[in-house]
Design a protein around this motif. Structure first.
Motif, PDB file in Angstrom:
ATOM      1  N   THR A 158       1.029  -1.286  -0.124  1.00  0.00           N
ATOM      2  CA  THR A 158      -0.041  -0.023  -0.187  1.00  0.00           C
ATOM      3  C   THR A 158       0.805   1.360  -0.091  1.00  0.00           C
ATOM      4  N   LEU A 159       1.903   1.357   0.871  1.00  0.00           N
ATOM      5  CA  LEU A 159       2.808   2.513   0.817  1.00  0.00           C
ATOM      6  C   LEU A 159       3.539   2.455  -0.396  1.00  0.00           C
ATOM      7  N   TYR A 160       4.018   1.452  -0.893  1.00  0.00           N
ATOM      8  CA  TYR A 160       4.440   1.356  -2.120  1.00  0.00           C
ATOM      9  C   TYR A 160       3.761   2.301  -3.371  1.00  0.00           C
ATOM     10  N   GLY A 161       2.404   1.898  -3.451  1.00  0.00           N
ATOM     11  CA  GLY A 161       1.582   2.451  -4.320  1.00  0.00           C
ATOM     12  C   GLY A 161       1.536   3.909  -3.951  1.00  0.00           C
ATOM     13  N   ILE A 162       1.364   4.561  -2.657  1.00  0.00           N
ATOM     14  CA  ILE A 162       1.352   5.770  -2.499  1.00  0.00           C
ATOM     15  C   ILE A 162       2.545   6.712  -2.890  1.00  0.00           C
ATOM     16  N   LEU A 163       3.738   5.879  -2.454  1.00  0.00           N
ATOM     17  CA  LEU A 163       4.988   6.653  -2.831  1.00  0.00           C
ATOM     18  C   LEU A 163       5.095   6.621  -4.459  1.00  0.00           C
ATOM     19  N   LYS A 164       4.706   5.700  -5.194  1.00  0.00           N
ATOM     20  CA  LYS A 164       4.860   5.719  -6.615  1.00  0.00           C
ATOM     21  C   LYS A 164       4.223   6.899  -7.307  1.00  0.00           C
ATOM     22  N   ALA A 165       2.729   7.102  -6.478  1.00  0.00           N
ATOM     23  CA  ALA A 165       2.235   8.414  -7.190  1.00  0.00           C
ATOM     24  C   ALA A 165       2.883   9.529  -7.030  1.00  0.00           C
ATOM     25  N   ILE A 166       3.552   9.511  -5.734  1.00  0.00           N
ATOM     26  CA  ILE A 166       4.280  10.827  -5.013  1.00  0.00           C
ATOM     27  C   ILE A 166       5.420  11.203  -5.867  1.00  0.00           C
ATOM     28  N   VAL A 167       6.430  10.145  -5.956  1.00  0.00           N
ATOM     29  CA  VAL A 167       7.846  10.402  -6.482  1.00  0.00           C
ATOM     30  C   VAL A 167       7.733   9.822  -7.936  1.00  0.00           C
ATOM     31  N   PRO A 168       8.350  10.522  -8.635  1.00  0.00           N
ATOM     32  CA  PRO A 168       8.357  10.443 -10.139  1.00  0.00           C
ATOM     33  C   PRO A 168       9.548   9.428 -10.479  1.00  0.00           C
ATOM     34  N   ASP A 169      10.593   9.431  -9.755  1.00  0.00           N
ATOM     35  CA  ASP A 169      11.676   8.688  -9.931  1.00  0.00           C
ATOM     36  C   ASP A 169      11.498   7.257  -9.692  1.00  0.00           C
ATOM     37  N   SER A 170      11.811   6.372 -10.780  1.00  0.00           N
ATOM     38  CA  SER A 170      11.322   4.873 -10.572  1.00  0.00           C
ATOM     39  C   SER A 170      12.438   4.194  -9.810  1.00  0.00           C
ATOM     40  N   LEU A 171      13.674   4.500  -9.847  1.00  0.00           N
ATOM     41  CA  LEU A 171      14.596   3.817  -9.129  1.00  0.00           C
ATOM     42  C   LEU A 171      14.558   4.309  -7.646  1.00  0.00           C
ATOM     43  N   GLU A 172      14.209   5.447  -7.265  1.00  0.00           N
ATOM     44  CA  GLU A 172      14.041   5.779  -5.881  1.00  0.00           C
ATOM     45  C   GLU A 172      12.837   4.965  -5.203  1.00  0.00           C
ATOM     46  N   VAL A 173      11.664   4.785  -5.938  1.00  0.00           N
ATOM     47  CA  VAL A 173      10.662   4.071  -5.525  1.00  0.00           C
ATOM     48  C   VAL A 173      11.110   2.577  -5.284  1.00  0.00           C
ATOM     49  N   PHE A 174      11.871   1.939  -6.415  1.00  0.00           N
ATOM     50  CA  PHE A 174      12.294   0.712  -6.297  1.00  0.00           C
ATOM     51  C   PHE A 174      13.218   0.405  -5.189  1.00  0.00           C
ATOM     52  N   LEU A 175      13.994   1.195  -4.563  1.00  0.00           N
ATOM     53  CA  LEU A 175      14.934   1.224  -3.667  1.00  0.00           C
ATOM     54  C   LEU A 175      14.103   1.364  -2.175  1.00  0.00           C
ATOM     55  N   PHE A 176      12.997   2.141  -2.289  1.00  0.00           N
ATOM     56  CA  PHE A 176      12.139   2.120  -1.049  1.00  0.00           C
ATOM     57  C   PHE A 176      11.446   0.748  -0.994  1.00  0.00           C
ATOM     58  N   GLY A 177      11.221   0.167  -1.944  1.00  0.00           N
ATOM     59  CA  GLY A 177      10.707  -1.183  -1.778  1.00  0.00           C
ATOM     60  C   GLY A 177      11.567  -2.319  -1.380  1.00  0.00           C
ATOM     61  N   VAL A 178      12.819  -2.373  -1.973  1.00  0.00           N
ATOM     62  CA  VAL A 178      13.710  -3.348  -1.784  1.00  0.00           C
ATOM     63  C   VAL A 178      14.101  -3.126  -0.196  1.00  0.00           C
ATOM     64  N   LYS A 179      14.421  -1.815   0.180  1.00  0.00           N
ATOM     65  CA  LYS A 179      15.008  -1.582   1.564  1.00  0.00           C
ATOM     66  C   LYS A 179      13.978  -1.973   2.779  1.00  0.00           C
ATOM     67  N   ASN A 180      12.573  -1.812   2.353  1.00  0.00           N
ATOM     68  CA  ASN A 180      11.493  -2.216   3.097  1.00  0.00           C
ATOM     69  C   ASN A 180      11.254  -3.642   3.431  1.00  0.00           C
ATOM     70  N   ILE A 181      11.300  -4.330   1.994  1.00  0.00           N
ATOM     71  CA  ILE A 181      11.123  -5.862   2.125  1.00  0.00           C
ATOM     72  C   ILE A 181      12.333  -6.537   2.988  1.00  0.00           C
ATOM     73  N   SER A 182      13.275  -6.004   2.795  1.00  0.00           N
ATOM     74  CA  SER A 182      14.356  -6.282   3.815  1.00  0.00           C
ATOM     75  C   SER A 182      14.281  -6.384   5.208  1.00  0.00           C
ATOM     76  N   LEU A 183      13.513  -4.916   5.597  1.00  0.00           N
ATOM     77  CA  LEU A 183      13.245  -4.471   7.003  1.00  0.00           C
ATOM     78  C   LEU A 183      12.200  -5.553   7.594  1.00  0.00           C
TER      79      LEU A 183
END
Length: 249
Positions: free
Chosen positions: A133-158
């Motif tokens: 859910t957070l990933y979808g919200i951030l994807k709508a806010i942040v245009p940089d796809s790499l930054e969103v991807f890094l958000f995803g992998v960081k939080n999956i690891s956490l």
């Protein structure tokens, strides 16, 4: 005498934590730019200096965690370019992988009680849905796809780190397992507060809490290392005495 020295070291080590927290609170409250940039990058070097006063070694995964975490802290502290922000996220992700490696090496999922295992899976799925859910919200806010991807992998690891730390605690209710779970929780909460400050609303109180919780996490991790080393020495003593008996026999 050894107990007195140990108590003294614990007090000094805890004093280092209080000192860093105080500097962090004063720096964020005063909104001093230099203090805001440098205090977090000092956490790991200061704690390691005090740690090595009493302790002489660290395992390779722990050393790797501190190296990657420090690089992540330094990237945010001294550089404001988007490339270094992404590099910081990458370093943090690698540091979490190191902790996951520590947790996996001491956690046997198939030996966990079925009820506990089911509970862990349910908690993991709930957190994964929350992350999605957070990933979808951030994807709508942040245009940089790499930054969103890094958000995803960081939080999956956490999430995986929390899953393993919580499972380790439920399977083995010991002081080291409690400390490791607290470390994982500190990293999760500090990361969440960092995202809130970056993407939603910036507040000096959020920055202060994020850094204080992060400092507590580093402090608890080193305490976890000391407890693990202490347990290893206790386990080695019977084996050493057995070997000496064999020699005399």
């Amino acid at each position: 005498m050894k107990d007195l020295l140990l108590l003294s070291f614990n007090k000094v080590f805890f004093g280092a934590l209080l000192l860093l927290i105080t500097v962090t609170i004063l720096g964020t409250y005063s909104e001093d730019v230099l203090a805001l940039q440098t205090t977090k990058a000092l956490f790991i070097p200061v704690f390691l200096i005090f740690f090595f006063v009493k302790n002489k070694s660290l395992s390779l995964p722990v050393i790797s965690f501190f190296i990657f975490s420090f690089l992540g802290d330094a990237s945010l502290a001294f550089f404001e370019n988007d490339i270094f922000i992404k590099a910081s996220s990458t370093f943090y992700f690698l540091s979490y992988i190191c902790l996951i490696g520590i947790a996996i090496s001491k956690f046997k999922f198939f030996e966990v009680d079925k009820v506990v295992g089911t509970y862990l899976i349910v908690v993991f799925l709930i957190n994964a849905y929350f992350l999605y859910t957070l990933y979808g919200i951030l994807k709508a806010i942040v245009p940089d796809s790499l930054e969103v991807f890094l958000f995803g992998v960081k939080n999956i690891s956490l999430i995986l780190l929390i899953f393993l730390a919580f499972g380790k605690y439920l399977a083995n209710d010991t002081k080291p397992s409690i400390l490791f779970l607290l470390v994982a929780l500190c990293l999760v909460f500090s990361t969440i507060l960092n995202y809130v400050s970056l993407y939603y609303v910036y507040s000096w109180s959020f920055v202060m809490l994020e850094r204080v919780i992060y400092a507590i996490g580093i402090y608890l991790l080193l305490n976890y290392v000391m407890e693990e080393n202490k347990s290893a020495r206790i386990l080695d003593k019977p084996q050493n005495s057995y070997n000496s008996d064999n020699i005399f026999a």
